[in-house]
Design an enzyme around this catalytic site. Structure first.
Site, mmCIF file in Angstrom:
data_model
loop_
_atom_site.group_PDB
_atom_site.id
_atom_site.type_symbol
_atom_site.label_atom_id
_atom_site.label_comp_id
_atom_site.label_asym_id
_atom_site.label_seq_id
_atom_site.Cartn_x
_atom_site.Cartn_y
_atom_site.Cartn_z
ATOM 1 N N GLY A 169 0.827 -1.203 0.000
ATOM 2 C CA GLY A 169 0.000 0.000 0.000
ATOM 3 C C GLY A 169 0.857 1.246 0.000
ATOM 4 O O GLY A 169 1.807 1.389 -0.778
ATOM 5 N N GLY A 170 0.559 2.149 0.910
ATOM 6 C CA GLY A 170 1.257 3.435 0.964
ATOM 7 C C GLY A 170 2.744 3.300 1.207
ATOM 8 O O GLY A 170 3.508 4.211 0.857
ATOM 9 N N ALA A 405 24.540 3.977 -30.691
ATOM 10 C CA ALA A 405 25.035 3.578 -29.376
ATOM 11 C C ALA A 405 26.434 4.159 -29.125
ATOM 12 O O ALA A 405 26.794 4.445 -27.987
ATOM 13 C CB ALA A 405 25.053 2.059 -29.261
#
Ligand code: HXC
Length: 510
Positions: A169-170, A405
């Site tokens: 969650g948080g 690249a």
């Protein structure tokens, strides 16, 4: 007075027990240390000063006023790691599952503010069940206050998160905004919503480990920068990491005593690159033979292994290393490798850590999965990161530097300060086969002519000399001299002064 002191001892003893002996034993039975035991391993012995040990939650809903536990599920304060100040908070799973209340958030905010004001790193140890459900929106507000401080501290002080148990969650978003996230294998997991919610919403059946364990986050999602087998190993490695990091973006890089001369060539490097240009070799051998005492702290070792990132020291001073890894996908740049290296380069630049880049890259990875996945935008992240970086940049091309690249990997054109090439370097727009098939398409039916064209392309372009003739390579150096030359170049660049034009902030392709 005597009574107050006795009361202090009594209160301290209660606070030290957190959620109580039974829950401490349960924590141990799961192979986990308690919050205070973790801090004792992380910090120098006797250096921890705890703040807010007596803070309690103020919630009265759901009969919460009957259970107040001093400390309220998080142990906060400061201490030292090898003598250097760090601020810390450690979630205490024995108290309401380490869940975050308004007061718990307030304790974290206090050390975040102190770390920022006093310009010292902050380390958070996570073992927690998210928002304190009984507090509702007050807990949500607390999280957002913590997030806001993470954001303001980003790029000012190093922020490190270690996930040592549940982190749901948080609790996931604060670590996600810190510079480095580490996990403990098989005991920690991170997800926004857990397996039960996943089952309800998407009908997927998945375990916590499958959804957000260390393996997933170090190899697939790249949320975590590394994982360790147990709490003690993880914490000791954090001590090692902190030794590499400056205290803030205005502090100099740490300088440690070093014992290995930087003037001695290493002849074994002369045979590192195989004669056959398509044969791989392990670039970490070059990194380990370049840094002081072979001490290299790799970041994201298990993710996008076609590029290697991490910290070492040159003449005692922290240096960031980025290197294409020919052992994996021939060292090609793909979306994951570009994102991984871009984030590392930006961390180094934010904290004035010089960057050494070893280049052996055949180009960007072709294909629909890369293009559909946004290779252009992800590749641009690395290009952008190198181009905006103002720290000293030393580049060594060991073999292939092909196409876009070549440009991206800290080329001269992106303000590379010192760009070396080994004699084995091949700097070109592409490899011989691809080039000949395009520019001599009409001869494709004639193997003899194709072979002749290929040889002539290789002779002309697959060497360091075309680039050196233009000054794109400052010097061609012998592989054995890499450590001495890189060390000397970094010494030259110690007083480098380069500023980008003023802006509110850039708009890196996110
Ligand atoms: C209050 C909590 C709690 C929580 C756990 N506890 N999570 N108390 N709020 N969020 C308490 C339990 O009641 C229990 O108390 C003790 O902590 C240990 O929990 P257990 O469930 O017994 O442990 P375990 O089986 O190991 O499971 C751990 C867990 C599980 C996976 C973390 O507790 C869990 O799923 N918790 C809820 C997770 C969650 O949904 N959090 C809210 C997310 S919403 P006792 O007294 O029995 O020891 C969120 C929104 C914020 O965070 C978003 C901001 C952006």
């Amino acid at each position: 007075m005597k009574e107050v002191i006795e009361e202090l001892h009594r209160r301290r003893a209660v606070a030290m027990l957190g959620g109580g002996q039974k829950r401490i034993e349960a924590q141990h039975a799961r192979g986990k240390l308690t919050a205070r035991e973790r801090l004792a391993v992380l910090l120098d012995e006797g250096s921890f000063e705890e703040f807010d040990m007596f803070v309690e939650h103020r919630c009265t809903d759901f009969s919460m006023d009957e259970t107040r536990i001093p400390g309220d599920g998080v142990v906060t304060g400061w201490g030292t790691i090898n003598g250097r100040t760090v601020f810390v908070f450690a979630k205490d799973f024995t108290v309401f599952g380490g869940s975050l209340s308004e007061t718990h958030a307030g304790k974290i905010m206090k050390v975040q503010d102190m770390a920022l004001r006093n310009r010292a790193p902050i380390i958070g140890l996570y073992d927690a069940g998210g928002a304190r459900i009984q507090e509702g929106v007050a807990a949500l507000g607390g999280y957002a206050e913590v997030f806001q401080r993470n954001i303001l501290a980003s790029g000012v002080i190093p922020q490190i998160s270690v996930i040592m148990g549940p982190c749901a969650g948080g609790d996931v978003y604060s670590p996600a905004m810190t510079d480095f996230v580490f996990m403990v294998r098989e005991r920690s997991y991170m997800f926004v919503t857990g397996p039960d919610v996943v089952r309800t919403v998407t009908n997927e059946s998945v375990t916590a480990e499958e959804l957000g364990g260390a393996r997933v986050h170090t190899t697939r999602s790249s949320i975590a920068d590394g994982a360790y087998d147990d709490d003690v190993d993880a914490l000791l490695q954090m001590r090692r990491l902190v030794d590499f990091l400056p205290a803030s973006n205005t502090a100099p890089v740490p300088e440690l005593a070093h014992h290995q001369s930087s003037a001695v060539p290493d002849p074994s490097l002369d045979t590192l690159v195989p004669d056959n240009a398509n044969k791989p070799y392990d670039i970490t051998e070059l990194i380990e033979k370049t840094v002081d005492e072979g001490d290299f702290f790799e970041i994201q070792a298990e993710f996008a292994r076609n590029i290697v990132t991490g910290f070492g020291r040159m003449e005692g001073r922290t240096t960031g290393f980025v290197a294409n890894q020919p052992l994996v996908l021939a060292g090609v740049l793909d979306s994951d490798a570009s994102r991984k290296a871009a984030r590392f380069v930006r961390f180094c630049d934010a904290f004035s850590i010089p960057i050494v880049t070893f280049v052996d890259v055949p180009g960007f990875l072709p294909g629909t999965s890369q293009e559909y996945g946004g290779l252009i935008k992800h590749g641009a992240k690395l290009l952008f990161a190198y181009g905006e970086a103002t720290v000293p940049k030393v580049t060594v091309i060991t073999r292939k530097a092909f196409g876009g690249a070549y440009d991206v990997m800290a080329s001269k054109h992106l303000r590379g300060d010192i760009n070396y090439a080994w004699p084995s370097a091949q700097i070109a727009v592409m490899g011989a086969k691809g080039a000949v098939e395009i520019i001599h398409r009409k001869d494709l039916g004639d193997p003899n002519r194709i072979e002749a064209h290929t040889r002539s392309y290789e002779d002309r372009f697959l060497s360091p000399f075309v680039a050196a003739e233009r000054g794109y390579v400052d010097e061609v150096i012998m592989p054995r001299d890499t450590r001495p030359r890189v060390a000397r170049a970094l010494r030259l660049l110690r007083n480098k002064d380069l500023q980008n034009p003023w802006k509110k902030h850039d708009n890196i392709p996110l």
